[in-house]
Design an enzyme around this catalytic site. Structure first.
Site, PDB file in Angstrom:
ATOM      1  N   GLU A 280      22.261 -26.021  17.360  1.00 44.81           N
ATOM      2  CA  GLU A 280      23.517 -26.177  16.148  1.00 44.81           C
ATOM      3  C   GLU A 280      23.136 -24.772  15.403  1.00 44.81           C
ATOM      4  O   GLU A 280      24.124 -24.344  14.794  1.00 44.81           O
ATOM      5  CB  GLU A 280      23.132 -27.249  15.334  1.00 44.81           C
ATOM      6  CG  GLU A 280      23.389 -28.683  16.103  1.00 44.81           C
ATOM      7  CD  GLU A 280      24.758 -28.708  16.553  1.00 44.81           C
ATOM      8  OE1 GLU A 280      25.753 -28.350  15.899  1.00 44.81           O
ATOM      9  OE2 GLU A 280      25.188 -29.186  17.876  1.00 44.81           O
TER      10      GLU A 280
ATOM     11  N   TRP B  68      46.318 -25.656  11.845  1.00 53.38           N
ATOM     12  CA  TRP B  68      44.707 -25.967  11.672  1.00 53.38           C
ATOM     13  C   TRP B  68      44.192 -25.238  10.375  1.00 53.38           C
ATOM     14  O   TRP B  68      43.267 -25.398   9.692  1.00 53.38           O
ATOM     15  CB  TRP B  68      44.122 -25.428  12.912  1.00 53.38           C
ATOM     16  CG  TRP B  68      43.886 -23.887  13.217  1.00 53.38           C
ATOM     17  CD1 TRP B  68      45.226 -23.360  13.986  1.00 53.38           C
ATOM     18  CD2 TRP B  68      43.500 -22.836  12.474  1.00 53.38           C
ATOM     19  NE1 TRP B  68      45.028 -21.826  14.172  1.00 53.38           N
ATOM     20  CE2 TRP B  68      43.960 -21.650  13.403  1.00 53.38           C
ATOM     21  CE3 TRP B  68      42.563 -22.699  11.877  1.00 53.38           C
ATOM     22  CZ2 TRP B  68      43.595 -20.045  12.823  1.00 53.38           C
ATOM     23  CZ3 TRP B  68      42.144 -21.536  11.209  1.00 53.38           C
ATOM     24  CH2 TRP B  68      42.362 -20.275  11.874  1.00 53.38           C
TER      25      TRP B  68
ATOM     26  N   TRP C  87      37.182 -25.020  13.314  1.00 49.33           N
ATOM     27  CA  TRP C  87      38.718 -25.553  13.289  1.00 49.33           C
ATOM     28  C   TRP C  87      39.487 -24.779  14.592  1.00 49.33           C
ATOM     29  O   TRP C  87      40.152 -25.445  15.160  1.00 49.33           O
ATOM     30  CB  TRP C  87      39.486 -24.907  11.925  1.00 49.33           C
ATOM     31  CG  TRP C  87      39.042 -26.141  11.099  1.00 49.33           C
ATOM     32  CD1 TRP C  87      38.059 -26.128  10.088  1.00 49.33           C
ATOM     33  CD2 TRP C  87      40.023 -27.366  10.721  1.00 49.33           C
ATOM     34  NE1 TRP C  87      38.383 -27.324   9.179  1.00 49.33           N
ATOM     35  CE2 TRP C  87      39.104 -27.974   9.748  1.00 49.33           C
ATOM     36  CE3 TRP C  87      40.923 -27.852  11.285  1.00 49.33           C
ATOM     37  CZ2 TRP C  87      39.821 -29.500   9.278  1.00 49.33           C
ATOM     38  CZ3 TRP C  87      41.474 -28.922  10.959  1.00 49.33           C
ATOM     39  CH2 TRP C  87      40.793 -29.699   9.915  1.00 49.33           C
TER      40      TRP C  87
END
Length: 486
Positions: free
Chosen positions: A284, A368, A391
Site C-alpha cells: 500500500e 470520475w 479514481w
C-alpha cells in the site's frame, strides 16, 4: 541498514545566521531531513508554516480541519522542546522574503513536493534566494524513492504498478529514520505569527465535520500511536482481512501519512522484518509511491484522463443522482454505508472506496472527476496523487487501471466483504433489524420481513436509484462507443 550521518545532538549556539525551516506536508519532528540539515548547520532556527494563498489546489474542507489540529499538535511539540512555530498566510515567496528580512536568515531548508505547480514555485524561490547569496537546500522527506529514480530500461516512467514496485524495491536500502530532536530552544524569538484560529480552518456546516475528530488523533504522536496499535495485533490478519470493512484490520494511517505526520521511511523501518503480512501492507505504501510517480510525470492527473482514449466518454450530469450518492441514499446499502462513514468520519475503508467509486462512475455514469472532487473536499487524507490515481484506476482511464468492463456489483461486494452486515448496520442504522440474508438487498426482502424490521422502502430507506443489470449494460455500451470513436 545505513546509519544517518547525524547523532541528532543539540548544537551549540554560534554566530551563524539563522536557518529557516519551511514546514509543509511534513508536520513532524522525527525523520525530518530539512529540520536536521538546519540543526547540522548550527545557529538559530526559524520554524515556519505557510498557509499558501497561491497553492495550485487549496485545501478541501476535511483536509483543512485536519490541518488545524495537525498544526496545533506540531506547535505543542515544538514548544515542549523550547521552540516556536511561526504561522503566516500569503504567497509563499512573499512570506519567505518577509521572514528572512525579519530574522536575517542565511539559509532555507525544506522537504520536496512533487506536483509541477508546487515544484515550479519552489524552484523559483530557490533560484531567487540562491542568487541573493542564501544557502537553499531541499530534501526527500516524504517518499521512499524519488520519481525520477525509478524508470524502465528505456528510460521512461512506469505505467503499471507491479513492475514499478519491483524496480523501486530491487536493492532498496532504506536509511534509518532520523530521531526527533530533544530540544529546539535555539529558535529565533519575537517574530510575529498569525493566530491559528484566525485562519478559520474549522467547518461552518453544522451538519458536517462535528464528529470527525472523535475518530482520529491528528499529530505526530497520534500517528506513532496508530502505527504501534496496528503492529500490536491487526497486522497479523491484514493480508487476509484487509478487505473486510466490518473488522478493524487496517492501519488507518492514511491521514497521518498524507499530512506528513509520519514518513514512509518510519513505516518501512517499523515493518522491516519483511514477513508476508508486512510485505502485503507495504504494498500500500508502494501504491502511494507509484501515484506520486504518475503525478510527477502527469501534473494534470486530477483533471485529465491519463488514457486519452476515453476523452469521448459521454458522462451523465445528474445532480439528483450525485446528491443521493454523496449523502448515502442510493438504495444500495454497502455503497450508502461507505458514503455515510465518509461524511461522519472523514475516512472510508479502502475496499468500500473502490465500490462507491465504481458505483458513481459505472452505475450512475457520472464523471470520475466529480467523485475525485467530492473526496478532495470530504476526505481527511485528501492527497492529490493517491486520490487522482485511484479514481482513474476505478474509471479505467488511468495507469494500470481496472479494465473498463469491470463493474463492481454493489450488493455482491457487500455480501462477500460484509457477510453478516455489521458494517451496513453500523452506518445505515435504519436497516439494522434486517436479517443478514437481506441486509445487502433489502428490495428482495418479503413484505413481512420488512414489516418486522420496521422498514417501508421508499420511506425509511430508498429504493435503488438504478437497476444494477441495466446500469451495467448502459455503461459498457458507453465505454465501447468512446473507445471506438477515439
Amino acid at each position: 541498514m545505513k546509519q544517518n550521518r547525524s547523532d541528532n545532538r543539540m548544537h551549540v549556539m554560534t554566530d551563524l545566521s539563522p536557518s529557516l525551516v519551511w514546514f509543509r506536508d511534513d508536520r513532524r519532528l522525527g525523520d525530518h531531513p530539512a529540520l536536521q540539515a538546519a540543526m547540522d548547520r548550527g545557529g538559530p532556527l526559524v520554524l515556519l508554516y505557510i498557509l499558501e494563498t497561491d497553492a495550485a489546489r487549496p485545501h478541501g474542507g476535511a483536509r483543512a480541519v485536519w490541518l488545524h489540529y495537525s498544526l496545533t499538535a506540531l506547535q505543542a511539540a515544538i514548544e515542549d522542546r523550547g521552540g516556536r512555530l511561526i504561522l503566516r498566510r500569503g504567497s509563499s515567496a512573499e512570506v519567505i522574503d518577509a521572514v528572512i528580512a525579519e530574522t536575517d536568515a542565511g539559509a532555507v531548508f525544506w522537504n520536496r513536493r512533487y506536483h509541477k505547480p508546487d515544484r515550479d514555485r519552489d524552484a523559483a524561490i530557490k533560484d531567487d534566494l540562491a542568487a541573493r547569496g542564501l544557502t537553499v537546500e531541499s530534501f526527500n522527506g516524504n517518499l521512499l524513492v524519488e520519481p525520477w529514480e525509478v524508470e524502465t530500461k528505456s528510460g521512461t516512467p512506469y505505467r503499471v504498478f507491479t513492475p514499478f514496485w519491483r524496480a523501486a524495491t530491487d536493492g532498496l536500502d532504506v536509511t534509518d529514520p532520523i530521531p526527533a530532536p530533544q530540544q529546539l530552544d535555539s529558535c529565533v524569538p519575537d517574530v510575529s505569527s498569525d493566530g491559528l484560529a484566525d485562519w478559520a480552518l474549522m467547518p461552518t456546516n453544522p451538519d458536517w465535520g462535528s464528529k470527525m475528530m472523535d475518530y482520529h488523533t491528528p499529530g505526530e504522536a497520534g500517528a506513532q500511536a496508530r502505527l504501534a496499535d496496528f503492529l500490536d495485533g491487526p497486522i497479523e490478519e491484514y493480508a487476509e482481512g484487509r478487505d473486510r470493512p466490518d473488522k478493524a484490520l487496517t492501519s488507518r494511517l492514511s491521514p497521518h501519512l498524507a499530512h506528513g505526520e509520519i514518513s514512509p521511511r518510519q513505516i518501512w523501518d517499523a515493518c522491516k522484518d519483511n514477513d508476508y503480512t508486512s510485505r502485503k501492507f507495504l504494498t500500500e505504501i508502494g501504491w502511494r509511491e507509484f501515484s506520486y510517480s504518475l503525478l510527477f510525470y502527469n501534473p494534470d492527473l486530477a483533471t485529465q484522463n491519463f488514457n486519452d482514449g476515453y476523452d469521448a466518454m459521454a458522462w451523465d450530469h445528474d445532480d439528483q443522482a450525485f446528491e443521493a450518492w454523496t449523502r448515502g441514499r442510493t438504495g444500495y446499502p454497502f455503497v450508502d454505508a461507505g458514503m455515510r462513514q465518509l461524511w461522519e468520519t472523514g475516512w472510508m475503508h479502502n475496499r468500500v472506496r473502490m465500490v462507491v467509486a465504481s458505483f458513481l462512475i459505472k452505475h450512475l455514469m457520472i464523471d470520475w472527476r466529480d467523485g475525485e472532487d467530492w473526496f478532495w473536499d470530504t476526505l481527511l487524507e485528501a492527497d492529490l496523487a493517491s486520490n487522482a490515481a485511484s479514481w482513474q484506476w476505478v474509471a479505467g482511464t488511468g495507469a494500470d487501471a481496472a479494465p473498463y468492463f469491470r463493474v463492481f456489483n454493489p450488493f455482491g461486494q457487500g455480501e462477500k466483504f460484509d457477510p453478516n452486515g455489521d458494517y451496513v448496520r453500523r452506518w445505515v442504522p435504519e436497516l439494522k433489524r434486517l436479517p443478514k440474508k437481506y441486509i445487502h438487498q433489502p428490495w428482495k426482502a418479503p413484505k413481512e420481513v420488512l414489516t418486522d424490521a420496521g422498514i417501508v422502502l421508499g420511506r425509511d430507506y430508498p429504493d435503488p436509484i438504478v437497476d444494477h443489470k441495466s446500469a451495467r449494460e448502459r455503461v459498457l455500451s458507453a465505454y465501447k462507443t468512446a473507445r471506438n470513436s477515439a
